[in-house]
Structures are given as structure tokens and as C-alpha cells.
Motif scaffolding. Structure first.
Motif, PDB file in Angstrom:
ATOM      1  N   SER A  51      42.201  61.316  -1.547  1.00 38.97           N
ATOM      2  CA  SER A  51      41.188  61.837  -0.509  1.00 38.97           C
ATOM      3  C   SER A  51      39.991  61.771  -0.788  1.00 38.97           C
TER       4      SER A  51
ATOM      5  N   ALA B 266      38.911  57.924  -0.757  1.00 40.83           N
ATOM      6  CA  ALA B 266      38.222  57.477   0.429  1.00 40.83           C
ATOM      7  C   ALA B 266      37.227  57.580   0.995  1.00 40.83           C
ATOM      8  N   ASN B 267      36.393  58.487   0.234  1.00 44.26           N
ATOM      9  CA  ASN B 267      34.818  58.723   0.490  1.00 44.26           C
ATOM     10  C   ASN B 267      33.951  57.871  -0.123  1.00 44.26           C
TER      11      ASN B 267
ATOM     12  N   ALA C  89      30.561  52.096  10.516  1.00 41.47           N
ATOM     13  CA  ALA C  89      31.946  52.318  10.675  1.00 41.47           C
ATOM     14  C   ALA C  89      32.641  53.394  11.510  1.00 41.47           C
TER      15      ALA C  89
ATOM     16  N   LYS D 178      34.355  52.799  15.112  1.00 36.16           N
ATOM     17  CA  LYS D 178      35.624  53.485  14.991  1.00 36.16           C
ATOM     18  C   LYS D 178      36.645  52.617  13.919  1.00 36.16           C
ATOM     19  N   ARG D 179      36.097  52.463  12.836  1.00 37.18           N
ATOM     20  CA  ARG D 179      36.891  51.392  11.769  1.00 37.18           C
ATOM     21  C   ARG D 179      36.600  52.235  10.708  1.00 37.18           C
ATOM     22  N   ALA D 180      37.778  51.780   9.525  1.00 37.25           N
ATOM     23  CA  ALA D 180      37.493  52.569   8.226  1.00 37.25           C
ATOM     24  C   ALA D 180      36.351  51.881   7.349  1.00 37.25           C
TER      25      ALA D 180
ATOM     26  N   GLN E 265      34.179  50.196   4.583  1.00 37.01           N
ATOM     27  CA  GLN E 265      34.381  49.455   3.192  1.00 37.01           C
ATOM     28  C   GLN E 265      33.179  49.746   2.271  1.00 37.01           C
TER      29      GLN E 265
END
Length: 267
Positions: free
Chosen positions: A207, A210-211, A255, A259-261, A263
Motif C-alpha cells: 500500500s 503503490a504511491n 492517471a 482513470k488508470r493506474a 506508472q
């Protein structure tokens, strides 16, 4: 052991990097992961390497086995040194004076995965971390007063982390505090079962990574260098990577809109 010679084996501290996470493991289960002088040297090297590696976005420090995270300094080694007529290590002196400072000044999130009892110097390692996740039924404590020692780092840092009365109680009595009790005052962030411990630690670290690593590095350096400063001074520090002008900021916003993750590029 002769003067100036630090004996030990390379596997006293294990180091690996997987998916942007450096895992540092004290690997002396037969000594309850107590730290010899050689262990301290290896821990220093591991944290320096993790701090300098751009592929490392977070660090986990733990111990081998289920008995102890770290039982502190190796008292058998200290006793042998004293009986040989030599002075045991004094904090803030010599080549190893900065081990706990190096952990604090590793400007990336550092998580102590407390797999067993964290006592004396082991407790101080946990205090030097940013986050503490512990196995239920274990204890944490600064037991130095029971051995005529000083808890140099802990006596300064513990009263900054928890209410002073609680900190002084731990220092004066040297009691081994159940992690469930420590969690009630925020000394431990989370207490989990033995069965789910590794899974919980992994999920928590994921978690974080992911940032944006630019943001988390900025947070760490600002928090450490601003600790104790007046608010007006701390707000003007502007230390660490600048997220406001970073490629990660542009990517994070794009992003979200798309509406995507994201990179992350870590720059």
C-alpha cells in the motif's frame, strides 16, 4: 578476537530487494537475533545501500524465526570484551556511532516487522523505524536499566513518540511491554496474528509502494528534519525531492484524469 577485528559471518544480516522493497533481516536466531559488532556493521551497510538505491522505495527490517525481532546487543560478546580488559562500545563514539541515526535518516519509508520480542537495542531499532507492525503476544521494551546500560537512543526518542510518563515508566522499570498495550498509545501501529503476519506486512508495504516514491521520500525527509523545529521554520525547510515539479506529479494527475493506474518514474 583481537583489537580492531570484527568477527562474524556475512549471513548475520540478509538483504534482498523485490518489487521496490528492500528486506533487511537480522539472521542470528540462535542468539535471539542479538546484535554483535559485526551485525551492527552489516546493518549499517544494508541501510546505506537501501537508502542509495533508486529502485528501493521502502524498507522492511525484521528478524529470523519466531522468538525475537532482536534481543538487543550481544551480551556474551560484551562480557568477553570486558573480561579481556577492553572497553565495550559507547553510543555516539567510534565507527559504529550512527547505526540508529542511519535508520532514521534513510529517507524512504522504513517498516519494522516485529516478528518476536524487541528488547533493548532491538526496541531502539523499532523506534528508529517509521511504522511498527508486531506479532500478537510479543513484547517491546528498553531493558537496559536491568543491565546497567543506558538506552542512549531510546531515552531521547521514546519520550518524543509517546506520552512522557509512559516513556519514563518503560525506561525506569525496564519492563517488557505487551505489544497490545503498546498499540493502545501508538507505540505500535498494528498487532496481527502469527498466522497472518507476513501477509499483513506485505499488504501494508504494497500500500506504500503503490504511491509515488517521490512523495514518500519527501514526507520522510521533511518529517525527520522538521522534527522539533518551530512550525514556521519546518514549513520552510523544502528538503527532499520536490514533488510539485516532478514527473511523478504530472503522471499522478494524468492517471487520475484518465482513470488508470499511475506508472511512477521516481523522478
Amino acid at each position: 578476537m583481537s583489537d580492531g577485528l570484527i568477527a562474524g559471518t556475512p549471513d548475520e544480516v540478509l538483504y534482498e530487494v523485490t518489487d521496490h522493497v528492500a528486506r533487511i533481516t537480522i539472521n542470528r536466531p540462535e542468539r535471539r537475533n542479538a546484535m554483535s559488532r559485526h551485525t551492527v556493521q552489516l546493518l549499517l551497510e544494508a541501510f546505506v545501500e537501501a537508502g542509495e538505491d533508486p529502485d528501493v522505495w521502502a524498507v522492511v527490517i525484521t528478524g529470523t524465526g519466531d522468538k525475537a525481532f532482536c534481543a538487543g546487543g550481544d551480551l556474551k560478546e560484551m562480557n568477553s570484551i570486558a573480561k579481556a580488559g577492553r572497553q565495550v562500545h559507547t553510543p555516539m563514539t567510534g565507527v559504529h556511532r550512527a547505526m540508529l541515526e542511519v535508520i532514521v535518516e534513510t529517507y524512504k519509508p522504513v517498516i519494522a516487522a516485529i516478528n518476536g520480542h524487541a528488547l533493548a537495542g532491538g526496541c531502539e531499532i523499532a523506534l528508529a523505524a517509521d511504522i511498527r507492525i508486531a506479532v500478537e503476544g510479543t513484547t517491546i521494551g528498553l531493558t537496559e536499566a536491568k543491565r546497567g546500560m543506558g538506552a542512549n537512543f531510546g531515552s531521547i526518542v521514546l519520550p518524543r513518540l509517546v506520552p512522557r510518563g509512559y516513556a519514563m515508566d518503560m525506561l525506569y522499570t525496564g519492563r517488557m511491554v505487551p505489544v497490545e498495550e503498546a498499540a493502545q498509545i501508538g507505540l505500535v501501529n498494528k498487532v496481527v496474528s502469527r498466522e497472518s503476519f507476513e501477509e499483513e506486512v506485505e499488504a501494508y508495504v504494497r500500500s506504500i509502494v503503490a504511491n509515488s516514491p517521490v512523495s514518500t521520500r519527501r514526507y520522510k525527509e521533511m518529517a525527520v528534519k522538521g522534527w522539533g523545529l518551530p512550525l514556521a521554520s519546518a514549513l520552510r525547510l523544502n528538503v527532499g525531492p520536490n514533488p510539485y515539479t516532478s514527473e511523478d506529479r504530472a503522471e499522478g494527475v494524468a492517471a487520475f484524469v484518465e482513470k488508470r493506474a499511475p506508472q511512477w518514474k521516481n523522478k
